[in-house]
Design an enzyme around this catalytic site. Sequence first.
Site, PDB file in Angstrom:
ATOM      1  N   HIS A 163      32.257  30.363 -18.636  1.00  0.00           N
ATOM      2  CA  HIS A 163      32.334  29.545 -19.699  1.00  0.00           C
ATOM      3  C   HIS A 163      33.591  29.826 -20.577  1.00  0.00           C
ATOM      4  O   HIS A 163      33.547  30.925 -21.406  1.00  0.00           O
ATOM      5  CB  HIS A 163      31.198  29.452 -20.600  1.00  0.00           C
ATOM      6  CG  HIS A 163      29.871  28.831 -19.630  1.00  0.00           C
ATOM      7  ND1 HIS A 163      28.549  28.970 -19.976  1.00  0.00           N
ATOM      8  CD2 HIS A 163      29.873  28.237 -18.462  1.00  0.00           C
ATOM      9  CE1 HIS A 163      27.760  28.529 -19.292  1.00  0.00           C
ATOM     10  NE2 HIS A 163      28.437  27.775 -18.105  1.00  0.00           N
TER      11      HIS A 163
ATOM     12  N   ASP B 251      22.385  28.058 -17.604  1.00  0.00           N
ATOM     13  CA  ASP B 251      23.302  27.591 -16.682  1.00  0.00           C
ATOM     14  C   ASP B 251      23.346  28.351 -15.513  1.00  0.00           C
ATOM     15  O   ASP B 251      23.435  29.451 -15.571  1.00  0.00           O
ATOM     16  CB  ASP B 251      24.568  27.337 -17.350  1.00  0.00           C
ATOM     17  CG  ASP B 251      25.439  26.505 -16.673  1.00  0.00           C
ATOM     18  OD1 ASP B 251      25.136  25.631 -15.749  1.00  0.00           O
ATOM     19  OD2 ASP B 251      26.897  26.684 -16.644  1.00  0.00           O
TER      20      ASP B 251
ATOM     21  N   SER C  34      28.946  33.777 -18.617  1.00  0.00           N
ATOM     22  CA  SER C  34      29.218  33.306 -20.015  1.00  0.00           C
ATOM     23  C   SER C  34      29.332  34.481 -20.917  1.00  0.00           C
ATOM     24  O   SER C  34      30.565  35.139 -20.674  1.00  0.00           O
ATOM     25  CB  SER C  34      28.222  32.466 -20.373  1.00  0.00           C
ATOM     26  OG  SER C  34      28.283  31.971 -21.610  1.00  0.00           O
TER      27      SER C  34
END
Length: 424
Positions: A268, A365, A241
Amino acid sequence: MNWPVRVLVVDDSAFSRRLVTDILQADPDIQVVGYARNGREALEKVASLQPRVVTLDQEMPVMDGLTTLTALMAGNPVAVIMLSSHTAAGAAVTIKALELGAVDFIPKPAPGDSLDDFTRQLTEKVKAAARVPVTRLCRGKNCRENTPAPFISPRPGREEAVAAVTGSAAATAAIGSRLSPGRSPGGKEGVAGAVSAGSTRGEAIRPGKGTPAAIKGAVAAGAGRLPGRRPGIEVVAIGTSTGGPAALRQVLTALPGNLPAGIVIVQHMPAGFTGPLARRLDELAALEVREAAAGDILRPGLALLAPAGRQMLLERHGDAVQVHLAAEAGITTLFKPSVDALFLTVAREYGPRSLGVILTGMGNDGLRGLRAIKEQGGTVIAQDEATSVVYGMPRAAVEAGLADLVLPLEDIAPAIVALVTGAG
């Protein structure tokens, strides 16, 4: 760090400056200490006001965003969040800014976009950027050149030998032979049992940084935690991310074009940015890198980046594993694409033949997916705290006891090659 976060807003548009300032000032943890209308003013005000975070527009008179960013990182490093446009050209500039040292970016709201979403993302990203230690920000010569020393030359030809990653076929075989019993790519007998002293299950290996010996030693020591007889790794699944584009660049450009495993990646990002990121990585890497499309078949030497706004899942059809793009993943997740959604299907379709790699990023995540990979006999690498822009996703994996290896960013590509080529 000290709160409230001191922020400098840089934008030539009076409307945009007012919008960003009003949003940030409404948060008690953030203080806007000033604004600048172009890059030259920004450099002067960073020096005088000493903000912790700068929000930086791309297109400005006198000095544009990229030029300003380069000057900041070379002379007075500060956490920068780019405010990007939704155009294809704007997305390409944003990807370049992330290479040059910007911590993160946020697209400017377009007509009809939710200001609530923009407000939430802007304040969250500013606070996250403020937590990034200055020592992790790009600076000086490294930032101006911003090309990590690769183990192979960028795109020397997609038939570049795997052995080039570690300098010679003998070196690659030596690393591989210390990972597991059986034969290495060079045909030598494995000696994992002889080098696994001191490793206990649940305790990740943390090597020293920077030397080939440290990398080889760490991977060899990690063999003590890995199953004694592993099937060959066929897929490398990477999740990241905040800070991910630069981390992906460093990892992918250090992998050979004929790596004998497919690669799948979740980064992301909002819609419109994963395509330009994939194209930029493809320009730089010996691997083929592209944004995934429905029906793509995984194969060695191909890296597929999940498209924004969709869930990338894997499905096996006979001997082939294909990409399936879905609106939902069948799990509760905040992200599209989601690292967990991808990793869960990697575990299902590849089991012990999977290698999960979790890089810099906020939140957790990927945790569920990494647990599934481990439960199926796969292997997990986590980026270490010292080289992560944000040590959130890797930390979650490490604290859950899922990481077989915890490595500095520059050691991850050699470890991938060692594990993939030495697992036969």
